[in-house]
Design a protein around this motif. Structure first.
Motif, PDB file in Angstrom:
ATOM      1  N   PHE A 329       0.826  -1.208   0.000  1.00  0.00           N
ATOM      2  CA  PHE A 329       0.000   0.000   0.000  1.00  0.00           C
ATOM      3  C   PHE A 329       0.858   1.256   0.000  1.00  0.00           C
ATOM      4  CE2 PHE A 329      -2.544   3.342   1.962  1.00  0.00           C
ATOM      5  CZ  PHE A 329      -3.766   3.203   1.327  1.00  0.00           C
ATOM      6  N   VAL A 330       1.850   1.315   0.891  1.00  0.00           N
ATOM      7  CA  VAL A 330       2.694   2.515   0.980  1.00  0.00           C
ATOM      8  C   VAL A 330       3.510   2.705  -0.294  1.00  0.00           C
ATOM      9  CG1 VAL A 330       4.643   3.549   2.200  1.00  0.00           C
ATOM     10  CG2 VAL A 330       2.792   2.486   3.504  1.00  0.00           C
ATOM     11  N   CYS A 331       4.099   1.623  -0.799  1.00  0.00           N
ATOM     12  CA  CYS A 331       4.930   1.737  -2.011  1.00  0.00           C
ATOM     13  C   CYS A 331       4.119   2.247  -3.198  1.00  0.00           C
ATOM     14  CB  CYS A 331       5.556   0.379  -2.346  1.00  0.00           C
ATOM     15  SG  CYS A 331       6.852  -0.141  -1.208  1.00  0.00           S
ATOM     16  N   VAL A 332       2.920   1.695  -3.388  1.00  0.00           N
ATOM     17  CA  VAL A 332       2.106   2.103  -4.539  1.00  0.00           C
ATOM     18  C   VAL A 332       1.537   3.494  -4.329  1.00  0.00           C
ATOM     19  CG1 VAL A 332       0.100   1.514  -5.948  1.00  0.00           C
ATOM     20  CG2 VAL A 332       1.602  -0.285  -5.098  1.00  0.00           C
ATOM     21  N   PHE A 333       1.213   3.848  -3.073  1.00  0.00           N
ATOM     22  CA  PHE A 333       0.728   5.196  -2.807  1.00  0.00           C
ATOM     23  C   PHE A 333       1.812   6.220  -3.146  1.00  0.00           C
ATOM     24  CE2 PHE A 333      -2.147   8.212  -1.621  1.00  0.00           C
ATOM     25  CZ  PHE A 333      -3.084   7.873  -0.662  1.00  0.00           C
ATOM     26  N   VAL A 334       3.059   5.895  -2.854  1.00  0.00           N
ATOM     27  CA  VAL A 334       4.162   6.801  -3.202  1.00  0.00           C
ATOM     28  C   VAL A 334       4.261   6.949  -4.717  1.00  0.00           C
ATOM     29  CG1 VAL A 334       6.673   7.055  -3.180  1.00  0.00           C
ATOM     30  CG2 VAL A 334       5.465   6.418  -1.079  1.00  0.00           C
ATOM     31  N   VAL A 335       4.096   5.849  -5.447  1.00  0.00           N
ATOM     32  CA  VAL A 335       4.095   5.916  -6.912  1.00  0.00           C
ATOM     33  C   VAL A 335       2.961   6.808  -7.401  1.00  0.00           C
ATOM     34  CG1 VAL A 335       3.744   4.576  -9.023  1.00  0.00           C
ATOM     35  CG2 VAL A 335       5.228   3.680  -7.216  1.00  0.00           C
ATOM     36  N   LEU A 336       1.791   6.680  -6.775  1.00  0.00           N
ATOM     37  CA  LEU A 336       0.647   7.507  -7.170  1.00  0.00           C
ATOM     38  C   LEU A 336       0.925   8.985  -6.901  1.00  0.00           C
ATOM     39  CD1 LEU A 336      -2.228   7.614  -8.258  1.00  0.00           C
ATOM     40  CD2 LEU A 336      -3.068   7.137  -5.945  1.00  0.00           C
ATOM     41  N   PHE A 337       1.579   9.287  -5.801  1.00  0.00           N
ATOM     42  CA  PHE A 337       1.994  10.667  -5.530  1.00  0.00           C
ATOM     43  C   PHE A 337       2.916  11.176  -6.644  1.00  0.00           C
ATOM     44  CE2 PHE A 337       0.797  10.623  -0.932  1.00  0.00           C
ATOM     45  CZ  PHE A 337       0.313  11.910  -0.842  1.00  0.00           C
ATOM     46  N   MET A 338       3.884  10.352  -7.042  1.00  0.00           N
ATOM     47  CA  MET A 338       4.827  10.780  -8.078  1.00  0.00           C
ATOM     48  C   MET A 338       4.120  11.026  -9.401  1.00  0.00           C
ATOM     49  SD  MET A 338       8.071   8.288  -7.244  1.00  0.00           S
ATOM     50  CE  MET A 338       9.071   9.008  -8.555  1.00  0.00           C
ATOM     51  N   LEU A 339       3.168  10.173  -9.736  1.00  0.00           N
ATOM     52  CA  LEU A 339       2.415  10.364 -10.972  1.00  0.00           C
ATOM     53  C   LEU A 339       1.560  11.624 -10.911  1.00  0.00           C
ATOM     54  CD1 LEU A 339       1.376   6.658 -11.623  1.00  0.00           C
ATOM     55  CD2 LEU A 339       2.979   8.017 -12.983  1.00  0.00           C
ATOM     56  N   SER A 340       0.991  11.907  -9.738  1.00  0.00           N
ATOM     57  CA  SER A 340       0.222  13.150  -9.607  1.00  0.00           C
ATOM     58  C   SER A 340       1.128  14.360  -9.801  1.00  0.00           C
ATOM     59  CB  SER A 340      -0.485  13.208  -8.247  1.00  0.00           C
ATOM     60  OG  SER A 340       0.419  13.434  -7.196  1.00  0.00           O
ATOM     61  N   GLY A 341       2.376  14.275  -9.308  1.00  0.00           N
ATOM     62  CA  GLY A 341       3.323  15.373  -9.502  1.00  0.00           C
ATOM     63  C   GLY A 341       3.699  15.558 -10.961  1.00  0.00           C
ATOM     64  N   LEU A 342       3.967  14.452 -11.657  1.00  0.00           N
ATOM     65  CA  LEU A 342       4.252  14.541 -13.092  1.00  0.00           C
ATOM     66  C   LEU A 342       3.074  15.162 -13.839  1.00  0.00           C
ATOM     67  CD1 LEU A 342       5.950  11.094 -13.887  1.00  0.00           C
ATOM     68  CD2 LEU A 342       6.974  13.351 -14.204  1.00  0.00           C
ATOM     69  N   GLY A 343       1.874  14.718 -13.501  1.00  0.00           N
ATOM     70  CA  GLY A 343       0.687  15.246 -14.163  1.00  0.00           C
ATOM     71  C   GLY A 343       0.446  16.711 -13.858  1.00  0.00           C
ATOM     72  N   ASN A 344       0.784  17.147 -12.634  1.00  0.00           N
ATOM     73  CA  ASN A 344       0.680  18.571 -12.319  1.00  0.00           C
ATOM     74  C   ASN A 344       1.535  19.398 -13.267  1.00  0.00           C
ATOM     75  OD1 ASN A 344      -1.035  18.223 -10.128  1.00  0.00           O
ATOM     76  ND2 ASN A 344       0.613  18.109  -8.643  1.00  0.00           N
ATOM     77  N   GLY A 345       2.769  18.944 -13.492  1.00  0.00           N
ATOM     78  CA  GLY A 345       3.671  19.676 -14.376  1.00  0.00           C
ATOM     79  C   GLY A 345       3.190  19.691 -15.817  1.00  0.00           C
ATOM     80  N   SER A 346       2.711  18.545 -16.313  1.00  0.00           N
ATOM     81  CA  SER A 346       2.302  18.471 -17.720  1.00  0.00           C
ATOM     82  C   SER A 346       0.998  19.218 -17.974  1.00  0.00           C
ATOM     83  CB  SER A 346       2.171  17.008 -18.152  1.00  0.00           C
ATOM     84  OG  SER A 346       1.150  16.337 -17.430  1.00  0.00           O
ATOM     85  N   THR A 347       0.042  19.155 -17.029  1.00  0.00           N
ATOM     86  CA  THR A 347      -1.218  19.860 -17.259  1.00  0.00           C
ATOM     87  C   THR A 347      -1.017  21.371 -17.236  1.00  0.00           C
ATOM     88  OG1 THR A 347      -1.732  19.598 -14.900  1.00  0.00           O
ATOM     89  CG2 THR A 347      -2.777  18.060 -16.414  1.00  0.00           C
ATOM     90  N   PHE A 348      -0.187  21.864 -16.309  1.00  0.00           N
ATOM     91  CA  PHE A 348      -0.005  23.318 -16.254  1.00  0.00           C
ATOM     92  C   PHE A 348       0.795  23.828 -17.442  1.00  0.00           C
ATOM     93  CE2 PHE A 348      -2.239  24.883 -12.739  1.00  0.00           C
ATOM     94  CZ  PHE A 348      -2.034  26.248 -12.678  1.00  0.00           C
ATOM     95  N   LYS A 349       1.653  22.997 -18.026  1.00  0.00           N
ATOM     96  CA  LYS A 349       2.340  23.395 -19.249  1.00  0.00           C
ATOM     97  C   LYS A 349       1.344  23.508 -20.403  1.00  0.00           C
ATOM     98  CE  LYS A 349       5.330  23.875 -22.637  1.00  0.00           C
ATOM     99  NZ  LYS A 349       4.402  23.719 -23.784  1.00  0.00           N
ATOM    100  N   MET A 350       0.295  22.711 -20.393  1.00  0.00           N
ATOM    101  CA  MET A 350      -0.691  22.745 -21.462  1.00  0.00           C
ATOM    102  C   MET A 350      -1.406  24.091 -21.538  1.00  0.00           C
ATOM    103  SD  MET A 350      -2.415  18.965 -20.975  1.00  0.00           S
ATOM    104  CE  MET A 350      -3.693  19.210 -22.220  1.00  0.00           C
TER     105      MET A 350
END
Length: 457
Positions: A329-350
């Motif tokens: 649970f913790v490992c995958v939740f951390v991955v989900l956090f990282m993906l949300s961060g990547l998506g934050n950067g890509s959406t705001f660039k759009m």
């Protein structure tokens, strides 16, 4: 020919600013823009820490405070809600007061929730008082909107993904920093007032640094028409839906992660604090990478596949929660956090890319196209940021209801999984789908030109 230098008037106002002129940018623009970026990051960083303060303070609030898990989820929800709402006026405050001037004001305002929390943080305080003081902490969420609007005006389009990603990531990292600081305080046997005593002087430092090192841009005018035009544009609300999925996830999970661990896996506050900072930390650090990848490959493409990853990670979280597997649970939740961060950067660039593409589709060229794109993208960022932050409210309320109804977070995660699927479809349909074949050839050519430009945003 030597490019004109920025001209100034009193109060650290810059009259001439043209970052799209490569000569101007290389000679003086980049140095000034970077200096403003770093001190904008500092103020926004402290703002995020104050905004997410209550995600940490609830871990200090043991049985002697008399609060149920549902009470705590509601408390963090109202903090998130205020942070979302104040993003709208904070966005337009930059044009009214100037970027530097508003950074000083907004940083100084952070003293109100920190001093108020210092005064009331003790057993015996009523729940309504905690709710009221929590509402005050929400103003820390507004710093993001004004900071992003300000920095958007300083950088050329070709650098916006990196600059906005770095600005936002540096702010987002205020979440794990306050969580790490709380961990150190709890580990040393200190109480919540020790934590607040650390942050009160940091607020003063951020305000003073903004006053000494930042600038106002005279070209960022008070334009109420821009707000109305942005609100009428469908892309503002489409991007708001996508930003709910990325930033709403980041801030919502940041508030809720510790409580999910304590309520769903029986961790103590100290045990939860050892784990909660990891996801927000890595999610913040990769946000500039999301912007950089969007600069190179197109924000829509990065956002699309990012949602595939977020959906897959959420599905695994459902399985991990049902099996009560804390390591998974913790490992995958951390991955989900990282993906949300990547998506934050890509959406705001759009966002700036979309409005630049609309300018070109209208037949605008050169500085006129740049001015159109900058005007609407700056205005839309506050609305998109506000709606996106409301996703954090939804996440905390969904967890609250899931724990009340089922005793676990599984129901909430299933809802999040469905939402990521919706975001995938919206991204593909609006920004990447090719036109249908049953359209006259001339119309197809025109549509393809616009669609291709959106694919590159």
């Amino acid at each position: 020919m030597t490019p004109p230098a920025p001209t100034r008037r009193s109060g650290r106002w810059i009259e001439h600013w043209d970052p799209e002129d490569e000569g101007f940018w290389q000679a003086t623009g980049e140095r000034i823009a970077r200096r403003n970026l770093w001190f904008s990051v500092l103020s926004e960083h402290i703002g995020f820490s104050v905004w997410t303060l209550w995600s940490v303070l609830v871990l200090f609030m043991g049985p002697e405070y008399g609060l149920t898990p549902a009470d705590k989820f509601l408390l963090t929800s109202v903090v998130t809600l205020v942070g979302a709402v104040v993003r709208v006026p904070y966005t337009f405050a930059v044009a009214v007061f100037g970027g530097r001037n508003w950074t000083i004001i907004s940083a100084s305002l952070l003293l109100v929730p920190t001093v108020a929390a210092f005064a009331v943080m003790e057993p015996g305080t009523s729940y309504s008082t905690f709710l009221l003081v929590g509402l005050l902490a929400g103003i820390g969420g507004g710093n993001f909107a004004s900071s992003m609007t300000n920095i958007n005006a300083f950088f050329p389009l070709r650098r916006k993904g990196w600059a906005l990603g770095l600005n936002a990531g540096g702010g987002n990292i205020g979440v794990p920093v306050i969580q790490l600081t709380a961990l150190a305080v709890i580990g040393a046997g200190g109480g919540p007032r020790v934590l607040l005593g650390i942050y009160i002087p940091l607020v003063v430092v951020a305000a003073v640094m903004a006053a000494v090192f930042m600038d106002n841009l005279a070209s960022v005018k008070n334009d109420t028409g821009a707000a109305k035009d942005a609100a009428r544009d469908a892309h503002t609300w489409i991007m708001a839906v996508l930003y709910i999925g990325t930033f709403g996830s980041f801030i919502g999970y940041s508030f809720a992660f510790g409580q999910v661990l304590t309520n769903g896996f029986g961790r103590t506050p100290l045990q939860a604090a050892y784990l909660t900072f990891i996801g927000p930390l890595l999610g913040s650090l990769v946000r500039p990478l999301g912007g950089r990848l969007a600069d190179r490959y197109g924000g829509a493409r990065i956002t699309l596949w990012n949602y595939v990853g977020m959906a897959a990670a959420t599905a695994v979280l459902v399985v991990a929660g049902m099996r009560k597997s804390l390591p998974l649970f913790v490992c995958v939740f951390v991955v989900l956090f990282m993906l949300s961060g990547l998506g934050n950067g890509s959406t705001f660039k759009m966002i700036p890319g979309i409005f630049q593409a609309k300018a070109l589709a209208k037949g605008l060229e050169g500085e006129a196209a740049v001015a159109y794109g900058r005007r609407l993208s700056g205005a839309s960022m506050g609305l998109i940021g506000a709606v996106g932050a409301l996703g954090g409210v939804g996440i905390n309320l969904a967890f609250r209801q899931s724990f009340l109804s089922y005793g676990s977070g599984t129901g909430a995660f299933l809802a999040f999984l469905a939402y990521y699927g919706v975001c995938f479809v919206v991204t593909w349909a609006v920004y990447l789908r090719r036109p249908a074949g049953q359209v006259p050839a001339t119309a197809v050519a025109a549509q393809e030109k616009t669609q291709l430009s959106y694919a590159e945003v």
